[in-house]
Design a protein around this motif. Structure first.
Motif, PDB file in Angstrom:
ATOM      1  N   SER A  40       0.822  -1.201   0.000  1.00 41.34           N
ATOM      2  CA  SER A  40       0.000   0.000   0.000  1.00 41.34           C
ATOM      3  C   SER A  40       0.864   1.262   0.000  1.00 41.34           C
ATOM      4  O   SER A  40       0.577   2.220  -0.742  1.00 41.34           O
ATOM      5  N   PHE A  41       1.919   1.255   0.792  1.00 38.50           N
ATOM      6  CA  PHE A  41       2.824   2.412   0.857  1.00 38.50           C
ATOM      7  C   PHE A  41       3.470   2.669  -0.492  1.00 38.50           C
ATOM      8  O   PHE A  41       3.508   3.805  -0.983  1.00 38.50           O
ATOM      9  N   ARG A  42       3.960   1.611  -1.125  1.00 36.20           N
ATOM     10  CA  ARG A  42       4.619   1.756  -2.419  1.00 36.20           C
ATOM     11  C   ARG A  42       3.632   2.221  -3.491  1.00 36.20           C
ATOM     12  O   ARG A  42       3.963   3.069  -4.323  1.00 36.20           O
ATOM     13  N   ASN A  43       2.425   1.690  -3.475  1.00 36.24           N
ATOM     14  CA  ASN A  43       1.421   2.092  -4.465  1.00 36.24           C
ATOM     15  C   ASN A  43       1.056   3.563  -4.303  1.00 36.24           C
ATOM     16  O   ASN A  43       0.877   4.285  -5.286  1.00 36.24           O
ATOM     17  N   ASN A  44       0.928   4.004  -3.058  1.00 38.87           N
ATOM     18  CA  ASN A  44       0.620   5.411  -2.811  1.00 38.87           C
ATOM     19  C   ASN A  44       1.753   6.319  -3.268  1.00 38.87           C
ATOM     20  O   ASN A  44       1.511   7.403  -3.820  1.00 38.87           O
ATOM     21  N   LEU A  45       2.994   5.908  -3.047  1.00 38.15           N
ATOM     22  CA  LEU A  45       4.137   6.687  -3.520  1.00 38.15           C
ATOM     23  C   LEU A  45       4.156   6.746  -5.044  1.00 38.15           C
ATOM     24  O   LEU A  45       4.439   7.795  -5.636  1.00 38.15           O
ATOM     25  N   ASP A  51       0.868  11.283 -10.428  1.00 38.14           N
ATOM     26  CA  ASP A  51      -0.337  12.091 -10.585  1.00 38.14           C
ATOM     27  C   ASP A  51      -0.363  13.401  -9.802  1.00 38.14           C
ATOM     28  O   ASP A  51      -1.147  14.285 -10.129  1.00 38.14           O
ATOM     29  N   HIS A  52       0.458  13.536  -8.762  1.00 37.35           N
ATOM     30  CA  HIS A  52       0.250  14.675  -7.869  1.00 37.35           C
ATOM     31  C   HIS A  52       1.287  15.780  -8.067  1.00 37.35           C
ATOM     32  O   HIS A  52       2.472  15.523  -8.156  1.00 37.35           O
ATOM     33  N   LYS A  53       0.798  16.987  -8.107  1.00 39.78           N
ATOM     34  CA  LYS A  53       1.639  18.180  -8.091  1.00 39.78           C
ATOM     35  C   LYS A  53       0.743  19.375  -7.783  1.00 39.78           C
ATOM     36  O   LYS A  53      -0.450  19.344  -8.040  1.00 39.78           O
ATOM     37  N   LYS A 366      -4.636  13.224   3.853  1.00 42.05           N
ATOM     38  CA  LYS A 366      -4.327  12.898   2.451  1.00 42.05           C
ATOM     39  C   LYS A 366      -2.862  12.502   2.351  1.00 42.05           C
ATOM     40  O   LYS A 366      -1.976  13.236   2.804  1.00 42.05           O
ATOM     41  N   PHE A 367      -2.611  11.367   1.745  1.00 41.92           N
ATOM     42  CA  PHE A 367      -1.230  10.905   1.611  1.00 41.92           C
ATOM     43  C   PHE A 367      -0.397  11.899   0.801  1.00 41.92           C
ATOM     44  O   PHE A 367       0.747  12.181   1.141  1.00 41.92           O
ATOM     45  N   SER A 368      -0.980  12.454  -0.255  1.00 37.79           N
ATOM     46  CA  SER A 368      -0.237  13.391  -1.101  1.00 37.79           C
ATOM     47  C   SER A 368       0.182  14.626  -0.309  1.00 37.79           C
ATOM     48  O   SER A 368       1.297  15.135  -0.478  1.00 37.79           O
ATOM     49  N   SER A 369      -0.673  15.121   0.583  1.00 32.68           N
ATOM     50  CA  SER A 369      -0.333  16.298   1.381  1.00 32.68           C
ATOM     51  C   SER A 369       0.749  15.983   2.403  1.00 32.68           C
ATOM     52  O   SER A 369       1.609  16.822   2.690  1.00 32.68           O
ATOM     53  N   VAL A 370       0.707  14.774   2.948  1.00 24.12           N
ATOM     54  CA  VAL A 370       1.754  14.352   3.886  1.00 24.12           C
ATOM     55  C   VAL A 370       3.112  14.319   3.174  1.00 24.12           C
ATOM     56  O   VAL A 370       4.124  14.783   3.707  1.00 24.12           O
ATOM     57  N   VAL A 371       3.129  13.785   1.948  1.00 19.26           N
ATOM     58  CA  VAL A 371       4.391  13.740   1.186  1.00 19.26           C
ATOM     59  C   VAL A 371       4.849  15.158   0.830  1.00 19.26           C
ATOM     60  O   VAL A 371       6.045  15.459   0.856  1.00 19.26           O
TER      61      VAL A 371
END
Length: 451
Positions: A40-45, A51-53, A366-371
């Protein structure tokens, strides 16, 4: 008979499967859980870098100090200086339909290209990074991901805290510091915090670190930030070089303000401008309420102040064209904004909208915001100087140096300092048994007296 035989075979297989699951449950379920979390961690990364910016737009600085000798301001003041989005001047025929205003900008994937590359290498090598600092940073991110639900519970209690100091403490303890290799490597402002506490106000009983967070030049922008985060691989950070630190400002959420934003959500979605990054256009994002929780002028001044400190650090180098830029961010209980200044090329970038921390209608971060925050906190490894093409387009858009003049600008750089100093007031001295103490006032023995 054939049907009965198949049913019997199915039942036998089902019994065997249940026995196997029971065995795994008894002897190895934690291994399966770890595998699922890793996947799950790798897929989210992977989704993040694909997709995220988010967008950062160029900001123009305006001063009304033409006849003033003193041009300094603290972060909390707003006397001499104003900030506005840099607009591209285009020749538009007045008879034509009015076109949307366009702004220069860039993407987070450009500013943090090294970070995106590190994540890609992490995925390609299945977590085996040769760079020990990158490895430690990614392990911290994964650890937070695994324990995210526990920290999310503390955020629910933010509605009960009474001061901005308490909000800062909870946000730092249960999100920001957890993205460091050593979560204790931070300190909060102990000068202007409205309520100093020994422990996190959420009730988790974790001790808090406080210290001096003074930053900037007395001849331009200066003051105290709310917190300093030190991305170090050593647990004892008091001897660290604070020039790699991440600084931030936190604010208490005002329900009336956020209700106002929700009421204007349709206007936010409908009102989009264009931002040009080189030859590309990217959406400028949602319309922002006239009332902002984060003081954007304060955020911009802090970005300039810390950038000049970094610039001053390279004063002995003749060619300062490669001076690293340093981002700052302002955060509330449900969103954050980013600003970064380049004093070499005189441009200032700010995120074009608040970045939401939580999934819509949810208490899940949100995972993207955490990253995004993780990249900001570990900026010394992941921040990237944009390509010459992008820098050329952005160069001079802030217009700070022409307003100050070269001589005054250099004097301001010389006086720029980060006066960071941790004060670990929660740490007590260990108890030492009396027989382990060598007393300097102990009387000489009889043999010694004879001499």
């Amino acid at each position: 008979m054939a049907f009965v035989f198949r049913q019997g075979t199915f039942t036998l297989l089902k019994v065997k499967l249940n026995l196997r699951v029971s065995f795994l449950t008894k002897h190895g379920l934690h291994i399966c859980k770890d595998d699922l979390q890793n996947t799950s961690f790798r897929n989210n990364l992977k989704n993040y870098i694909t997709d995220h910016k988010y967008s950062l737009t160029a900001v123009r600085i305006y001063g009304n100090h033409d006849l003033e000798e003193v041009v300094s301001e603290t972060f909390s003041e707003s006397t001499f200086w104003r900030f506005g989005l840099y607009r591209i001047k285009e020749n538009v025929n007045s008879e034509c339909t009015k076109e949307p205003v366009k702004h220069l900008g860039t993407r987070s994937s450009t500013i943090f290209a090294r970070g995106y590359n590190a994540v890609e290498r992490f995925l390609q090598t299945k977590g085996k990074l040769e760079n020990s600092h990158e490895d430690a940073a990614l392990r911290a991110l994964k650890k937070f991901y695994v324990n995210k639900e526990e920290h999310e519970k503390s955020w629910v209690k933010l509605k009960d805290v009474s001061s901005e100091g308490q909000v800062t403490a909870v946000i730092t303890q249960h999100l920001l510091s957890q993205l460091l290799p050593f979560p204790s490597s931070y300190f909060l402002d102990n000068i202007h915090s409205k309520s100093l506490m020994d422990k996190c106000p959420c009730g988790c009983e974790q001790p808090l670190n406080f210290g001096s967070t003074l930053l900037g030049s007395p001849h331009l922008f200066h003051g105290f930030v709310d917190g300093v985060l030190i991305p170090t691989n050593r647990d004892h950070f008091t001897e660290e070089n604070y020039t790699k630190s991440a600084v931030f400002t936190a604010r208490k959420k005002n329900d009336d303000i956020y209700y106002h934003r929700l009421m204007n959500k349709e206007r936010m979605d409908e009102s989009e401008e264009n931002v040009i990054d080189g030859d590309e256009e990217i959406p400028n994002g949602e319309y922002k309420s006239e009332i902002n929780v984060i003081d954007e002028k304060q955020l911009c001044k802090q970005a300039i102040a810390i950038a000049l400190c970094k610039y001053q650090e390279h004063s002995d180098i003749k060619d300062r064209s490669d001076v690293p830029i340093v981002p700052v961010f302002g955060i509330t209980s449900d969103s954050f904004e980013v600003a970064v200044h380049d004093p070499v090329h005189d441009y200032l970038l700010k995120s074009n909208k608040p970045i939401n921390l939580f999934e819509e209608d949810s208490q899940n971060l949100k995972f993207s915001s955490v990253v995004d925050l993780w990249l900001l906190i570990n900026h010394s490894m992941f921040l990237t100087t944009p390509s010459p093409h992008v820098v050329q387009r952005l160069s001079g858009t802030a217009n700070l140096i022409p307003q100050l003049g070269e001589k005054r600008f250099e004097n301001i750089v010389k006086s720029s300092r980060w006066m960071f100093l941790p004060y670990l007031h929660h740490q007590s001295f260990p108890e030492i048994p009396e027989d382990a103490i060598k007393y300097v006032d102990k009387k000489e023995n009889a043999l010694g007296d004879k001499h």
